[in-house]
Design a protein around this motif. Sequence first.
Motif, short mmCIF file in Angstrom:
data_model
loop_
_atom_site.label_atom_id
_atom_site.label_comp_id
_atom_site.label_asym_id
_atom_site.label_seq_id
_atom_site.Cartn_x
_atom_site.Cartn_y
_atom_site.Cartn_z
N GLY A 12 -5.91 0.18 6.77
CA GLY A 12 -5.95 -1.23 7.47
C GLY A 12 -6.77 -2.10 6.52
N ILE A 13 -8.09 -2.74 7.27
CA ILE A 13 -8.90 -3.86 6.73
C ILE A 13 -9.73 -3.29 5.94
N GLY A 14 -10.19 -1.88 5.99
CA GLY A 14 -11.18 -1.22 5.15
C GLY A 14 -10.36 -0.84 3.72
N ARG A 15 -9.15 -0.37 4.13
CA ARG A 15 -8.50 -0.09 2.62
C ARG A 15 -8.40 -1.27 1.62
N ALA A 16 -7.72 -2.37 2.33
CA ALA A 16 -7.39 -3.71 1.68
C ALA A 16 -8.90 -4.04 0.95
N THR A 17 -9.94 -4.10 1.80
CA THR A 17 -11.31 -4.40 1.48
C THR A 17 -11.75 -3.86 0.11
N ALA A 39 -7.85 8.70 2.64
CA ALA A 39 -8.96 8.07 1.69
C ALA A 39 -8.61 8.33 0.51
N LEU A 40 -8.04 9.54 0.10
CA LEU A 40 -7.99 10.07 -1.53
C LEU A 40 -6.95 9.01 -2.07
N SER A 41 -5.90 8.47 -1.37
CA SER A 41 -4.87 7.85 -1.71
C SER A 41 -5.24 6.20 -2.09
N VAL A 42 -6.36 5.73 -1.58
CA VAL A 42 -6.94 4.56 -1.88
C VAL A 42 -7.68 4.87 -3.12
N VAL A 43 -8.40 5.88 -3.32
CA VAL A 43 -9.19 6.18 -4.41
C VAL A 43 -8.18 6.17 -5.78
N ALA A 44 -7.08 6.96 -5.45
CA ALA A 44 -6.10 7.15 -6.47
C ALA A 44 -5.49 5.69 -6.90
N GLU A 45 -5.14 4.82 -5.59
CA GLU A 45 -4.77 3.64 -5.98
C GLU A 45 -5.86 2.85 -6.82
N ILE A 46 -7.14 2.46 -6.72
CA ILE A 46 -8.03 2.10 -6.98
C ILE A 46 -8.34 2.56 -8.75
N ILE A 189 -4.41 -8.77 13.72
CA ILE A 189 -4.17 -8.51 12.13
C ILE A 189 -3.20 -7.26 12.33
N TYR A 190 -2.02 -7.10 11.42
CA TYR A 190 -1.27 -6.13 11.14
C TYR A 190 -1.98 -4.73 10.56
N THR A 191 -2.38 -3.77 11.54
CA THR A 191 -3.10 -2.69 11.08
C THR A 191 -2.76 -1.60 12.17
N GLU A 192 -2.89 -0.45 11.75
CA GLU A 192 -2.54 0.74 12.90
C GLU A 192 -3.29 0.74 13.86
N MET A 193 -4.52 0.14 13.97
CA MET A 193 -5.39 0.28 15.08
C MET A 193 -4.60 -0.21 16.36
N GLN A 217 -2.57 -10.57 7.89
CA GLN A 217 -2.53 -9.22 7.20
C GLN A 217 -3.99 -9.02 6.55
N PRO A 218 -4.14 -7.48 6.35
CA PRO A 218 -5.54 -7.15 6.06
C PRO A 218 -6.05 -7.62 4.67
N GLU A 219 -5.03 -7.96 3.92
CA GLU A 219 -5.60 -8.54 2.54
C GLU A 219 -6.41 -9.91 2.76
N GLU A 220 -5.94 -10.55 3.85
CA GLU A 220 -6.44 -12.00 4.22
C GLU A 220 -7.89 -11.71 4.59
N ILE A 221 -8.14 -10.72 5.45
CA ILE A 221 -9.60 -10.48 5.99
C ILE A 221 -10.32 -9.88 4.89
N ALA A 222 -9.72 -9.11 3.99
CA ALA A 222 -10.49 -8.37 2.87
C ALA A 222 -10.98 -9.72 1.80
#
Length: 247
Positions: A12-17, A39-46, A189-193, A217-222
């Motif tokens: 969600g927002i945390g990932r996009a941020t 979480a590891l997928s976020v690291v890998a994307e970064i 916001i479109y998130t899984e929450m 979208q999460p990216e707009e909040i980020a």
Amino acid sequence: MNIALVTGASRGIGRATAILLARQGWRVAINFARRADDALSVVAEIERQGGSAFAIQADISDEAQVMAMFAEIDRQPGALTALVNNAGILFQQTTLEQLTAERISRVFATNVTGSFICCREAVKRMGYHHGGSGGAIVNVSSAAARTGAPGEYVDYAASKGAMDTLTKGLSLEVAAQGIRVNGVRPGFIYTEMHADGGEAQRVDRLAANIPMQRGGQPEEIARAIAWLLSDESSYITGSIIDAAGGR
């Protein structure tokens, strides 16, 4: 390299941020409670995009785990100069009549107490009086703090109202210590929450009630969070940006 800690950054927002901050040059600490693979997928994307990040597990409702998380950050190269208090929980939609003390306590333990403890530890590292170089904190609140979320999540809304008060009070405490504290109140916001509350399509159902006629979208909040962490907002503290499409 400056480190930015983003709590609840596996989705969600945390990932996009986290991804956006990494693009801007931060080394990002990806906090997660249970979703290690995400979480590891976020690291890998970064890292795929040439950025720097590391995952760190901690349930922020547990003070001991928060302390261990900050100790691990201390062992990383660089200094913590940004905190995004994004982690939050909610439960099945219900009226206040159906709430239990156990549910209310769980919501506040993460959304309020956890954010307080993360702020406390961040201030100890950022503040001039602790030998720090200053920094910025962004608390992710919710438009529910203004609307009250009647019939759905009054407990969640109240917890976000507490975060708004934390934002204002802490900003005044630490302004002279080189630390800015601001907030963002996302709307629908479109998130899984929303699925956690039992209605995955909630944003679509309510979109017609939003002046902009759409969910966010999460990216707009980020982008709002990243701006508040940046030097572009260097004279702003104690402020909260409503990012809710006009609602």
